[in-house]
Design a protein around this motif. Structure first.
Motif, PDB file in Angstrom:
ATOM      1  N   THR A 346     -46.551 -18.884 -75.674  1.00  0.00           N
ATOM      2  CA  THR A 346     -46.562 -19.974 -74.708  1.00  0.00           C
ATOM      3  C   THR A 346     -46.843 -19.337 -73.351  1.00  0.00           C
ATOM      4  OG1 THR A 346     -44.153 -19.836 -74.329  1.00  0.00           O
ATOM      5  CG2 THR A 346     -44.929 -21.376 -76.025  1.00  0.00           C
ATOM      6  N   GLN A 347     -47.276 -20.137 -72.389  1.00  0.00           N
ATOM      7  CA  GLN A 347     -47.672 -19.542 -71.110  1.00  0.00           C
ATOM      8  C   GLN A 347     -47.418 -20.500 -69.966  1.00  0.00           C
ATOM      9  OE1 GLN A 347     -51.516 -17.683 -71.234  1.00  0.00           O
ATOM     10  NE2 GLN A 347     -51.390 -16.899 -69.134  1.00  0.00           N
ATOM     11  N   ASN A 348     -47.023 -19.923 -68.836  1.00  0.00           N
ATOM     12  CA  ASN A 348     -46.845 -20.647 -67.582  1.00  0.00           C
ATOM     13  C   ASN A 348     -47.430 -19.787 -66.481  1.00  0.00           C
ATOM     14  OD1 ASN A 348     -46.074 -22.113 -65.359  1.00  0.00           O
ATOM     15  ND2 ASN A 348     -43.889 -22.163 -65.853  1.00  0.00           N
ATOM     16  N   GLY A 349     -48.637 -20.116 -66.038  1.00  0.00           N
ATOM     17  CA  GLY A 349     -49.301 -19.307 -65.023  1.00  0.00           C
ATOM     18  C   GLY A 349     -49.572 -17.911 -65.541  1.00  0.00           C
ATOM     19  N   ASN A 350     -49.131 -16.896 -64.769  1.00  0.00           N
ATOM     20  CA  ASN A 350     -49.367 -15.510 -65.202  1.00  0.00           C
ATOM     21  C   ASN A 350     -48.211 -14.956 -66.027  1.00  0.00           C
ATOM     22  OD1 ASN A 350     -47.506 -15.243 -63.092  1.00  0.00           O
ATOM     23  ND2 ASN A 350     -48.317 -13.250 -62.478  1.00  0.00           N
ATOM     24  N   LEU A 351     -47.301 -15.835 -66.443  1.00  0.00           N
ATOM     25  CA  LEU A 351     -46.213 -15.418 -67.326  1.00  0.00           C
ATOM     26  C   LEU A 351     -46.544 -15.844 -68.755  1.00  0.00           C
ATOM     27  CD1 LEU A 351     -43.078 -16.304 -65.181  1.00  0.00           C
ATOM     28  CD2 LEU A 351     -44.128 -14.053 -65.519  1.00  0.00           C
ATOM     29  N   LEU A 352     -46.742 -14.856 -69.595  1.00  0.00           N
ATOM     30  CA  LEU A 352     -47.078 -15.075 -70.994  1.00  0.00           C
ATOM     31  C   LEU A 352     -45.845 -14.753 -71.832  1.00  0.00           C
ATOM     32  CD1 LEU A 352     -49.305 -15.591 -73.187  1.00  0.00           C
ATOM     33  CD2 LEU A 352     -49.701 -13.108 -73.149  1.00  0.00           C
ATOM     34  N   TYR A 353     -45.473 -15.680 -72.707  1.00  0.00           N
ATOM     35  CA  TYR A 353     -44.273 -15.499 -73.516  1.00  0.00           C
ATOM     36  C   TYR A 353     -44.664 -15.235 -74.966  1.00  0.00           C
ATOM     37  CZ  TYR A 353     -41.891 -17.117 -69.393  1.00  0.00           C
ATOM     38  OH  TYR A 353     -41.422 -17.224 -68.102  1.00  0.00           O
ATOM     39  N   ALA A 354     -44.283 -14.055 -75.440  1.00  0.00           N
ATOM     40  CA  ALA A 354     -44.536 -13.675 -76.827  1.00  0.00           C
ATOM     41  C   ALA A 354     -43.315 -14.056 -77.649  1.00  0.00           C
ATOM     42  CB  ALA A 354     -44.813 -12.182 -76.918  1.00  0.00           C
ATOM     43  N   HIS A 355     -43.488 -15.033 -78.529  1.00  0.00           N
ATOM     44  CA  HIS A 355     -42.418 -15.471 -79.426  1.00  0.00           C
ATOM     45  C   HIS A 355     -42.605 -14.713 -80.738  1.00  0.00           C
ATOM     46  CE1 HIS A 355     -41.169 -18.999 -76.927  1.00  0.00           C
ATOM     47  NE2 HIS A 355     -42.413 -18.883 -76.497  1.00  0.00           N
ATOM     48  N   ILE A 356     -41.807 -13.681 -80.922  1.00  0.00           N
ATOM     49  CA  ILE A 356     -42.003 -12.771 -82.046  1.00  0.00           C
ATOM     50  C   ILE A 356     -41.060 -13.150 -83.187  1.00  0.00           C
ATOM     51  CG2 ILE A 356     -42.003 -10.358 -82.768  1.00  0.00           C
ATOM     52  CD1 ILE A 356     -42.408  -9.635 -79.772  1.00  0.00           C
ATOM     53  N   GLU A 408     -35.054  -4.100 -87.092  1.00  0.00           N
ATOM     54  CA  GLU A 408     -34.865  -5.543 -87.052  1.00  0.00           C
ATOM     55  C   GLU A 408     -35.101  -6.050 -85.632  1.00  0.00           C
ATOM     56  OE1 GLU A 408     -34.365  -7.240 -89.790  1.00  0.00           O
ATOM     57  OE2 GLU A 408     -34.254  -5.383 -90.979  1.00  0.00           O
ATOM     58  N   LEU A 409     -35.541  -7.286 -85.523  1.00  0.00           N
ATOM     59  CA  LEU A 409     -35.744  -7.888 -84.209  1.00  0.00           C
ATOM     60  C   LEU A 409     -34.403  -8.196 -83.543  1.00  0.00           C
ATOM     61  CD1 LEU A 409     -38.613 -10.396 -85.082  1.00  0.00           C
ATOM     62  CD2 LEU A 409     -38.794  -8.433 -83.552  1.00  0.00           C
ATOM     63  N   PRO A 410     -34.350  -8.160 -82.221  1.00  0.00           N
ATOM     64  CA  PRO A 410     -33.108  -8.519 -81.529  1.00  0.00           C
ATOM     65  C   PRO A 410     -32.612  -9.920 -81.882  1.00  0.00           C
ATOM     66  CG  PRO A 410     -34.620  -7.435 -80.017  1.00  0.00           C
ATOM     67  CD  PRO A 410     -35.378  -7.659 -81.286  1.00  0.00           C
ATOM     68  N   ASP A 411     -33.536 -10.858 -82.109  1.00  0.00           N
ATOM     69  CA  ASP A 411     -33.173 -12.229 -82.481  1.00  0.00           C
ATOM     70  C   ASP A 411     -34.066 -12.640 -83.640  1.00  0.00           C
ATOM     71  OD1 ASP A 411     -32.761 -14.964 -82.744  1.00  0.00           O
ATOM     72  OD2 ASP A 411     -32.669 -15.333 -80.586  1.00  0.00           O
ATOM     73  N   ASP A 412     -33.496 -12.805 -84.817  1.00  0.00           N
ATOM     74  CA  ASP A 412     -34.317 -13.089 -85.992  1.00  0.00           C
ATOM     75  C   ASP A 412     -34.840 -14.524 -86.003  1.00  0.00           C
ATOM     76  OD1 ASP A 412     -31.983 -14.421 -86.564  1.00  0.00           O
ATOM     77  OD2 ASP A 412     -31.896 -13.786 -88.658  1.00  0.00           O
ATOM     78  N   ILE A 413     -34.315 -15.379 -85.117  1.00  0.00           N
ATOM     79  CA  ILE A 413     -34.879 -16.731 -84.993  1.00  0.00           C
ATOM     80  C   ILE A 413     -36.171 -16.675 -84.206  1.00  0.00           C
ATOM     81  CG2 ILE A 413     -34.551 -18.988 -83.903  1.00  0.00           C
ATOM     82  CD1 ILE A 413     -31.643 -18.872 -84.639  1.00  0.00           C
ATOM     83  N   ASP A 414     -36.120 -16.071 -83.041  1.00  0.00           N
ATOM     84  CA  ASP A 414     -37.294 -15.970 -82.163  1.00  0.00           C
ATOM     85  C   ASP A 414     -36.945 -15.006 -81.039  1.00  0.00           C
ATOM     86  OD1 ASP A 414     -39.430 -16.216 -80.446  1.00  0.00           O
ATOM     87  OD2 ASP A 414     -39.181 -18.365 -80.084  1.00  0.00           O
ATOM     88  N   THR A 415     -37.512 -13.812 -81.095  1.00  0.00           N
ATOM     89  CA  THR A 415     -37.345 -12.831 -80.024  1.00  0.00           C
ATOM     90  C   THR A 415     -38.446 -13.058 -79.003  1.00  0.00           C
ATOM     91  OG1 THR A 415     -36.318 -11.174 -81.460  1.00  0.00           O
ATOM     92  CG2 THR A 415     -37.397 -10.376 -79.449  1.00  0.00           C
ATOM     93  N   VAL A 416     -38.073 -13.405 -77.774  1.00  0.00           N
ATOM     94  CA  VAL A 416     -39.058 -13.743 -76.760  1.00  0.00           C
ATOM     95  C   VAL A 416     -39.206 -12.602 -75.767  1.00  0.00           C
ATOM     96  CG1 VAL A 416     -39.793 -15.442 -75.051  1.00  0.00           C
ATOM     97  CG2 VAL A 416     -38.372 -16.152 -76.986  1.00  0.00           C
ATOM     98  N   VAL A 417     -40.429 -12.137 -75.611  1.00  0.00           N
ATOM     99  CA  VAL A 417     -40.763 -11.111 -74.624  1.00  0.00           C
ATOM    100  C   VAL A 417     -41.600 -11.755 -73.536  1.00  0.00           C
ATOM    101  CG1 VAL A 417     -41.950  -8.922 -74.205  1.00  0.00           C
ATOM    102  CG2 VAL A 417     -40.650  -9.261 -76.326  1.00  0.00           C
ATOM    103  N   GLU A 418     -41.125 -11.638 -72.294  1.00  0.00           N
ATOM    104  CA  GLU A 418     -41.871 -12.186 -71.156  1.00  0.00           C
ATOM    105  C   GLU A 418     -42.826 -11.120 -70.645  1.00  0.00           C
ATOM    106  OE1 GLU A 418     -40.351 -14.742 -67.499  1.00  0.00           O
ATOM    107  OE2 GLU A 418     -40.098 -12.593 -67.083  1.00  0.00           O
ATOM    108  N   LEU A 419     -44.100 -11.449 -70.645  1.00  0.00           N
ATOM    109  CA  LEU A 419     -45.138 -10.545 -70.166  1.00  0.00           C
ATOM    110  C   LEU A 419     -45.695 -11.082 -68.857  1.00  0.00           C
ATOM    111  CD1 LEU A 419     -47.054 -10.126 -73.554  1.00  0.00           C
ATOM    112  CD2 LEU A 419     -45.324  -8.578 -72.617  1.00  0.00           C
TER     113      LEU A 419
END
Length: 424
Positions: A346-356, A408-419
């Motif tokens: 998902t994205q908001n302007g120059n903030l890109l969110y990686a839902h891993i 393992e991922l930090p959150d197995d539901i959805d680990t979100v990394v803000e780029l």
């Protein structure tokens, strides 16, 4: 530009997540909101539910607090469903909550409670009515009396019904202050568009509340380059998420909202325990936003006025995830990047969110983002994540990579990394 997103739609496209509430007499038989049609119940067979409707546990402030805690920004509640029963104090009918043991305007209580929590107000209104004498009975596609020979020669005055229906919509838009969303349901076969005097209806609505957001279920072609006045502000896919974002015939994106049940019924069904998991709900919300849409998630309170505990538990879990990750939902929309194998963007302007969603083997690959990422953070707690090219990725010079120390991922539901992307 046709179908441009006018100012009155900005909040809707920013907030992304709402609560749908289906509640009425059908909560008493507890076999779903279509019980009268599916079981072909006569008015006399359905009448006992009207006489005994007494939701002694109805506390809309509790509902509003649950919605707010889940991260929901707006709500839509059934003012009148297909059975014609009104939860509001309409002056045009006696078939309303104030004439049951409930004894009060349940919509006013809902509106006051949700407003107090800062949640925007929506009202659902069925343009179908199985109670009104002048709505088509015999031969109608879905009326409970569609096959009952006693109604073959029943005369109706459909214009009288339309006057009633328009009048009730006017009551809802003049008696309760600002209404943010009017959610109509639904057109079918030849019962669509101007059959409802839809242009007249919408013109009246816009005159009373110019900023109201209206769904597309009066009919019309929202995808047309020149949609009808009654085609509404957004598309409303039901019980499915579209394969891609919804666009008009010119390829321009349209606002849309998927309405989805938590189990398999809209209204309370005591035997339906097929609830979606919090993971399914969260990933569904992310999918909607990644495709430019909203999620309107339904709850069906029981006859006493309580949201089922299973629903409340799911909403609470969703809320815990939203507490940490809401920034990847509110104000966000699609990214121009292709859907990654490990999840979604998902994205908001120059903030890109990686839902891993998928840890996979080795580092996480952000295809095509080499040299384009200013910084990366784990959204849940702000932890810095290094963006670097591992020694074994020399064949992928256009890609950026991150690594997690754990298998393992930090959150197995959805680990979100803000780029944070470097501005072009």
């Amino acid at each position: 530009m046709a179908n441009e997103h006018t100012d009155h739609m900005q909040w809707f496209m920013n907030d992304r997540f709402g609560m749908f509430i289906h509640w009425g007499l059908y909560a008493i038989p507890a076999r779903g909101e279509w019980v009268r049609s599916l079981e072909k119940l006569t008015a006399e067979q359905y009448e006992p539910f009207f006489r005994e409707f007494n939701p002694i546990k109805y506390n809309p402030r509790e509902w509003a607090r649950a919605a707010k805690a889940a991260g929901m920004k707006y709500a839509v509640m059934t003012a009148k469903h297909h059975d014609g029963f009104c939860l509001f104090d309409s002056q045009l009918t006696d078939y309303k909550a104030t004439n049951t043991p409930a004894g009060r305007d349940l919509i006013r209580a809902y509106i006051d409670a949700f407003r107090e929590e800062g949640i925007r107000i929506g009202l659902y209104y069925s343009i179908i009515d199985w109670h009104h004498e002048d709505y088509p009975h015999y031969g109608d596609k879905i009326h409970p009396m569609r096959d009952n020979d006693a109604f073959i020669d029943k005369p109706i005055d459909f214009d009288n019904y339309l006057t009633y229906m328009h009048g009730q919509v006017k009551e809802l838009l003049t008696g309760y202050g600002k209404i943010d969303v009017m959610w109509f349901d639904f057109s079918y076969d030849d019962m669509t568009g101007e059959k409802w005097r839809a242009t007249e209806l919408v013109t009246m609505m816009r005159a009373i509340q110019p900023d109201i957001v209206i769904d597309n279920r009066l009919g019309g072609d929202k995808k047309s380059a020149q949609p009808e006045a009654f085609a509404g502000d957004f598309m409303s896919p039901e019980q499915l998420l579209p394969a891609e974002g919804i666009v008009n015939e010119a390829g321009q994106p349209l606002p849309w909202e998927a309405c989805i049940t938590l189990n398999d019924h809209w209204g309370y069904c005591s035997g339906d325990t097929n609830y979606k998991s919090p993971k399914t709900v969260i990933r569904g919300l992310v999918e909607c936003v990644s495709k430019g849409g909203n999620l309107l998630l339904n709850v069906g309170p029981n006859a006493k006025g309580q949201i089922p505990p299973q629903s409340l538990d799911i909403l609470a879990d969703v809320g815990r995830w939203m507490d940490d990750n809401a920034r990847s939902i509110y104000g966000c929309g699609p990214s121009k990047l292709e859907k990654p194998e490990w999840g979604r963007y998902t994205q908001n302007g120059n903030l890109l969110y990686a839902h891993i969603y998928d840890r996979g083997m080795g580092p996480i690959n952000f295809r095509g983002l080499q040299g384009k990422i200013k910084r990366a953070r784990l959204l849940a707690d702000g932890t810095e994540i290094k963006v670097e090219t591992p020694w074994n990725a020399w064949e992928y010079p256009l890609d950026a990579f991150i690594s997690f120390s754990s298998a393992e991922l930090p959150d197995d539901i959805d680990t979100v990394v803000e780029l944070e992307l470097i501005s072009d």
